[in-house]
Design a protein around this motif. Structure first.
Motif, PDB file in Angstrom:
ATOM      1  N   SER A  78       8.503   1.107  -5.820  1.00  0.00           N
ATOM      2  CA  SER A  78       8.039  -0.249  -6.064  1.00  0.00           C
ATOM      3  C   SER A  78       6.643  -0.242  -6.702  1.00  0.00           C
ATOM      4  O   SER A  78       6.376  -1.010  -7.632  1.00  0.00           O
ATOM      5  CB  SER A  78       8.005  -1.035  -4.751  1.00  0.00           C
ATOM      6  OG  SER A  78       7.475  -2.330  -4.948  1.00  0.00           O
ATOM      7  N   VAL A  79       5.768   0.633  -6.210  1.00  0.00           N
ATOM      8  CA  VAL A  79       4.429   0.747  -6.800  1.00  0.00           C
ATOM      9  C   VAL A  79       4.527   1.131  -8.268  1.00  0.00           C
ATOM     10  O   VAL A  79       3.848   0.553  -9.132  1.00  0.00           O
ATOM     11  CB  VAL A  79       3.574   1.777  -6.035  1.00  0.00           C
ATOM     12  CG1 VAL A  79       2.259   2.040  -6.770  1.00  0.00           C
ATOM     13  CG2 VAL A  79       3.285   1.285  -4.621  1.00  0.00           C
ATOM     14  N   GLU A  80       5.372   2.098  -8.579  1.00  0.00           N
ATOM     15  CA  GLU A  80       5.503   2.553  -9.963  1.00  0.00           C
ATOM     16  C   GLU A  80       6.041   1.433 -10.862  1.00  0.00           C
ATOM     17  O   GLU A  80       5.554   1.250 -11.989  1.00  0.00           O
ATOM     18  CB  GLU A  80       6.416   3.784 -10.031  1.00  0.00           C
ATOM     19  CG  GLU A  80       6.688   4.299 -11.447  1.00  0.00           C
ATOM     20  CD  GLU A  80       5.440   4.762 -12.176  1.00  0.00           C
ATOM     21  OE1 GLU A  80       5.500   4.881 -13.412  1.00  0.00           O
ATOM     22  OE2 GLU A  80       4.398   5.012 -11.530  1.00  0.00           O
ATOM     23  N   ARG A  81       7.038   0.684 -10.391  1.00  0.00           N
ATOM     24  CA  ARG A  81       7.553  -0.433 -11.202  1.00  0.00           C
ATOM     25  C   ARG A  81       6.453  -1.447 -11.487  1.00  0.00           C
ATOM     26  O   ARG A  81       6.299  -1.907 -12.625  1.00  0.00           O
ATOM     27  CB  ARG A  81       8.717  -1.119 -10.477  1.00  0.00           C
ATOM     28  CG  ARG A  81      10.029  -0.340 -10.492  1.00  0.00           C
ATOM     29  CD  ARG A  81      11.191  -1.246 -10.078  1.00  0.00           C
ATOM     30  NE  ARG A  81      11.017  -1.783  -8.735  1.00  0.00           N
ATOM     31  CZ  ARG A  81      11.450  -1.181  -7.626  1.00  0.00           C
ATOM     32  NH1 ARG A  81      12.081  -0.014  -7.699  1.00  0.00           N
ATOM     33  NH2 ARG A  81      11.277  -1.739  -6.443  1.00  0.00           N
ATOM     34  N   GLN A  82       5.688  -1.784 -10.474  1.00  0.00           N
ATOM     35  CA  GLN A  82       4.629  -2.771 -10.650  1.00  0.00           C
ATOM     36  C   GLN A  82       3.484  -2.221 -11.507  1.00  0.00           C
ATOM     37  O   GLN A  82       2.891  -2.951 -12.294  1.00  0.00           O
ATOM     38  CB  GLN A  82       4.100  -3.213  -9.288  1.00  0.00           C
ATOM     39  CG  GLN A  82       5.128  -3.993  -8.477  1.00  0.00           C
ATOM     40  CD  GLN A  82       4.609  -4.343  -7.103  1.00  0.00           C
ATOM     41  OE1 GLN A  82       3.886  -5.324  -6.941  1.00  0.00           O
ATOM     42  NE2 GLN A  82       4.965  -3.541  -6.098  1.00  0.00           N
ATOM     43  N   LYS A  83       3.221  -0.936 -11.354  1.00  0.00           N
ATOM     44  CA  LYS A  83       2.191  -0.310 -12.190  1.00  0.00           C
ATOM     45  C   LYS A  83       2.561  -0.407 -13.662  1.00  0.00           C
ATOM     46  O   LYS A  83       1.720  -0.726 -14.521  1.00  0.00           O
ATOM     47  CB  LYS A  83       2.018   1.155 -11.793  1.00  0.00           C
ATOM     48  CG  LYS A  83       0.904   1.875 -12.567  1.00  0.00           C
ATOM     49  CD  LYS A  83       1.215   3.315 -12.848  1.00  0.00           C
ATOM     50  CE  LYS A  83       2.223   3.477 -13.982  1.00  0.00           C
ATOM     51  NZ  LYS A  83       2.465   4.875 -14.340  1.00  0.00           N
ATOM     52  N   GLN A  84       3.824  -0.123 -13.977  1.00  0.00           N
ATOM     53  CA  GLN A  84       4.253  -0.188 -15.373  1.00  0.00           C
ATOM     54  C   GLN A  84       4.132  -1.600 -15.919  1.00  0.00           C
ATOM     55  O   GLN A  84       3.798  -1.800 -17.088  1.00  0.00           O
ATOM     56  CB  GLN A  84       5.683   0.334 -15.500  1.00  0.00           C
ATOM     57  CG  GLN A  84       5.814   1.823 -15.233  1.00  0.00           C
ATOM     58  CD  GLN A  84       7.214   2.343 -15.469  1.00  0.00           C
ATOM     59  OE1 GLN A  84       7.998   1.718 -16.183  1.00  0.00           O
ATOM     60  NE2 GLN A  84       7.546   3.486 -14.875  1.00  0.00           N
ATOM     61  N   SER A  85       4.385  -2.582 -15.075  1.00  0.00           N
ATOM     62  CA  SER A  85       4.249  -3.974 -15.510  1.00  0.00           C
ATOM     63  C   SER A  85       2.792  -4.327 -15.792  1.00  0.00           C
ATOM     64  O   SER A  85       2.494  -5.057 -16.742  1.00  0.00           O
ATOM     65  CB  SER A  85       4.808  -4.904 -14.426  1.00  0.00           C
ATOM     66  OG  SER A  85       4.593  -6.253 -14.754  1.00  0.00           O
ATOM     67  N   ASP A 101      -6.451  -5.980 -10.176  1.00  0.00           N
ATOM     68  CA  ASP A 101      -5.174  -6.634  -9.881  1.00  0.00           C
ATOM     69  C   ASP A 101      -4.159  -5.622  -9.343  1.00  0.00           C
ATOM     70  O   ASP A 101      -3.323  -5.956  -8.503  1.00  0.00           O
ATOM     71  CB  ASP A 101      -4.616  -7.362 -11.112  1.00  0.00           C
ATOM     72  CG  ASP A 101      -4.630  -6.532 -12.385  1.00  0.00           C
ATOM     73  OD1 ASP A 101      -5.165  -5.400 -12.368  1.00  0.00           O
ATOM     74  OD2 ASP A 101      -4.125  -7.016 -13.412  1.00  0.00           O
ATOM     75  N   PHE A 102      -4.240  -4.384  -9.790  1.00  0.00           N
ATOM     76  CA  PHE A 102      -3.335  -3.350  -9.296  1.00  0.00           C
ATOM     77  C   PHE A 102      -3.722  -2.919  -7.879  1.00  0.00           C
ATOM     78  O   PHE A 102      -2.870  -2.780  -6.995  1.00  0.00           O
ATOM     79  CB  PHE A 102      -3.365  -2.147 -10.239  1.00  0.00           C
ATOM     80  CG  PHE A 102      -2.465  -1.019  -9.834  1.00  0.00           C
ATOM     81  CD1 PHE A 102      -1.092  -1.200  -9.718  1.00  0.00           C
ATOM     82  CD2 PHE A 102      -2.982   0.248  -9.574  1.00  0.00           C
ATOM     83  CE1 PHE A 102      -0.255  -0.147  -9.352  1.00  0.00           C
ATOM     84  CE2 PHE A 102      -2.163   1.296  -9.211  1.00  0.00           C
ATOM     85  CZ  PHE A 102      -0.800   1.100  -9.099  1.00  0.00           C
ATOM     86  N   ALA A 103      -5.021  -2.741  -7.637  1.00  0.00           N
ATOM     87  CA  ALA A 103      -5.481  -2.284  -6.319  1.00  0.00           C
ATOM     88  C   ALA A 103      -5.163  -3.300  -5.232  1.00  0.00           C
ATOM     89  O   ALA A 103      -4.608  -2.958  -4.183  1.00  0.00           O
ATOM     90  CB  ALA A 103      -6.984  -2.006  -6.359  1.00  0.00           C
ATOM     91  N   SER A 104      -5.504  -4.563  -5.480  1.00  0.00           N
ATOM     92  CA  SER A 104      -5.407  -5.563  -4.411  1.00  0.00           C
ATOM     93  C   SER A 104      -4.000  -6.085  -4.199  1.00  0.00           C
ATOM     94  O   SER A 104      -3.603  -6.373  -3.064  1.00  0.00           O
ATOM     95  CB  SER A 104      -6.360  -6.731  -4.705  1.00  0.00           C
ATOM     96  OG  SER A 104      -5.998  -7.380  -5.912  1.00  0.00           O
ATOM     97  N   THR A 105      -3.213  -6.198  -5.269  1.00  0.00           N
ATOM     98  CA  THR A 105      -1.888  -6.816  -5.127  1.00  0.00           C
ATOM     99  C   THR A 105      -0.754  -5.806  -5.020  1.00  0.00           C
ATOM    100  O   THR A 105       0.349  -6.172  -4.625  1.00  0.00           O
ATOM    101  CB  THR A 105      -1.597  -7.755  -6.319  1.00  0.00           C
ATOM    102  OG1 THR A 105      -1.544  -6.989  -7.529  1.00  0.00           O
ATOM    103  CG2 THR A 105      -2.671  -8.818  -6.448  1.00  0.00           C
ATOM    104  N   VAL A 106      -1.020  -4.545  -5.353  1.00  0.00           N
ATOM    105  CA  VAL A 106       0.055  -3.545  -5.322  1.00  0.00           C
ATOM    106  C   VAL A 106      -0.261  -2.419  -4.339  1.00  0.00           C
ATOM    107  O   VAL A 106       0.465  -2.213  -3.364  1.00  0.00           O
ATOM    108  CB  VAL A 106       0.310  -2.962  -6.735  1.00  0.00           C
ATOM    109  CG1 VAL A 106       1.440  -1.925  -6.678  1.00  0.00           C
ATOM    110  CG2 VAL A 106       0.666  -4.072  -7.710  1.00  0.00           C
ATOM    111  N   VAL A 107      -1.349  -1.698  -4.573  1.00  0.00           N
ATOM    112  CA  VAL A 107      -1.626  -0.515  -3.751  1.00  0.00           C
ATOM    113  C   VAL A 107      -1.975  -0.899  -2.317  1.00  0.00           C
ATOM    114  O   VAL A 107      -1.483  -0.274  -1.358  1.00  0.00           O
ATOM    115  CB  VAL A 107      -2.739   0.341  -4.375  1.00  0.00           C
ATOM    116  CG1 VAL A 107      -3.003   1.567  -3.497  1.00  0.00           C
ATOM    117  CG2 VAL A 107      -2.356   0.782  -5.776  1.00  0.00           C
TER     118      VAL A 107
END
Length: 414
Positions: free
Chosen positions: A400-407, A374-380
């Motif tokens: 933005s990546v870091e915020r979403q990663k923390q979530s 979910d992190f690879a496809s929707t964020v990175v």
């Protein structure tokens, strides 16, 4: 006995191949081999089954990106009995969520797999969950006949590589073919840049969510990448890897960072043997260049197979040297994961890939296999597309990546 049938085509959605008549002995297979060469290889390999358990098979071929992006929902629904997938984090992810079956019983009879592949095929608690089949390196590929004619040589470090790019550009070629339409292609470039700038331990920790994406170390990766941006094929977000490979094939580009599956684009041409590679050069002498990206592909069994005995019988066969020898006959762009497979027919490229991987100190899988799906496809993936479109926005992109990663992971970074 085995009778094979084909279900949905390459552009279809990832759903169970339930259409058409089937017997109680049918094993349904979900496959991401949508392209012609791997599709023929998988079909031939499955047709080669001649085990003691009678099975029929139906293969649901789906294009690679559709398969990856829909697999989680597929496994929670009416999934096929077995399916093609990857070793490493993404195999463990589905095991931890109870979406795949334990294959430890059939692994007890497997031979020819080194401990590194066994480990990559196992869950966190030590159960084997994937039957490995093939692997291949990511590297920088080029046509040796073109390089010989133009006097190019393989670079040993970043400065030599940049100098080579300048020379190729001066000769009227695009130095580096580049594609990112799927959002995953540039992950290979990021992985190798990060491994060369920050090293293996940091890379694995970053993939696990334990490092800050907006910190200095990741920014240094994009600083290094930025030096190569003027030499990359423009408009990459609108180009498939196959289209970029054609630029290499037709001598419009000098090289391309990609997996060895690029050979599929050369296989039916007069240039089938005109392909070579070098590993990513050293960027920092203190870190070196002894890590190779080598994704492992194989097969998993869903958590609720309709015909478990037949599925396990087929999986046991698919992990044998005899099965992978058939794949290699049709698709020489991969290497057998089973060390007992016949290597006598390996091309010079395959033999070089084997040596390269054997000499590597560490192996990474691939960004979308080494971290949460979910992190690879929707964020990175979208973040890398945004960087390619607007490289000057990298600071805001990484925040933005870091915020979403923390979530997604929880606040694990210091």
């Amino acid at each position: 006995m085995l009778a094979a049938g084909l279900a949905a085509g390459g552009a279809g959605l990832l759903t169970s191949c339930s259409g058409g008549a089937s017997s109680p002995n049918t094993v349904r297979i979900g496959a991401y081999q949508g392209d012609e060469v791997p599709r023929r290889a998988l079909t031939a390999m499955i047709d080669g089954y001649d085990g003691s358990v009678d099975i029929d098979t139906r293969i649901n071929f789906v294009d690679h990106e559709t398969f990856k992006n829909n697999l989680n929902n597929y496994l929670q629904g009416n999934a096929d009995d077995i399916f093609t997938w990857f070793a490493g984090y993404r195999a463990r992810f589905f095991a931890e969520n109870g979406l795949v079956s334990d294959l430890s019983d059939i692994w007890a009879g497997f031979e020819g797999f080194p401990e590194s592949i066994r480990s990559a095929s196992s869950s966190v608690d030590g159960r084997q969950v994937l039957a490995p089949s093939t692997y291949y390196p990511w590297a920088v590929f080029y046509r040796p006949s073109v390089w010989k004619a133009r006097g190019y040589t393989e670079p040993k470090n970043k400065d030599e590589w940049l100098t080579l790019c300048e020379r190729i550009q001066g000769d009227g070629l695009t130095p580096m073919a580049f594609a990112n339409k799927g959002g995953w292609e540039s992950m290979g470039t990021f992985d190798m840049m990060n491994l060369r700038v920050n090293g293996y331990d940091f890379h694995i920790s970053l993939m696990a969510g334990d490092e800050a994406w907006d910190g200095a170390q990741v920014k240094n990766v994009f600083k290094a990448w930025g030096e190569f941006r003027p030499f990359e094929q423009p408009d990459a977000n609108g180009r498939t890897w196959q289209e970029a490979a054609q630029a290499l094939l037709t001598e419009q580009a000098g090289m391309m960072t990609i997996g060895m599956f690029i050979g599929q684009q050369f296989e039916t041409t007069q240039y089938a043997e005109d392909l070579d590679f070098f590993v990513y050069p050293e960027f920092d002498a203190a870190i070196g260049a002894d890590v190779v990206e080598a994704p492992i592909d194989g097969f998993m069994m869903s958590s609720r197979p309709r015909y478990p005995d037949g599925a396990k019988a087929l999986l046991s066969y698919l992990a044998t040297p005899e099965a992978v020898n058939i794949t290699l006959k049709y698709d020489p762009s991969v290497i057998a994961a089973n060390s007992r497979a016949d290597q006598s027919s390996y091309s010079a490229l395959q033999k070089k890939a084997v040596r390269t991987i054997e000499e590597a100190k560490n192996l990474s899988q691939f960004l979308d296999r080494d971290t949460r799906p979910d992190f690879a496809s929707t964020v990175v993936g979208p973040a890398l597309q945004a960087y390619i479109q607007n490289p000057g926005d990298i600071d805001s992109i990484l925040r933005s990546v870091e915020r979403q990663k923390q979530s997604i992971f929880g606040n694990q970074a210091n």
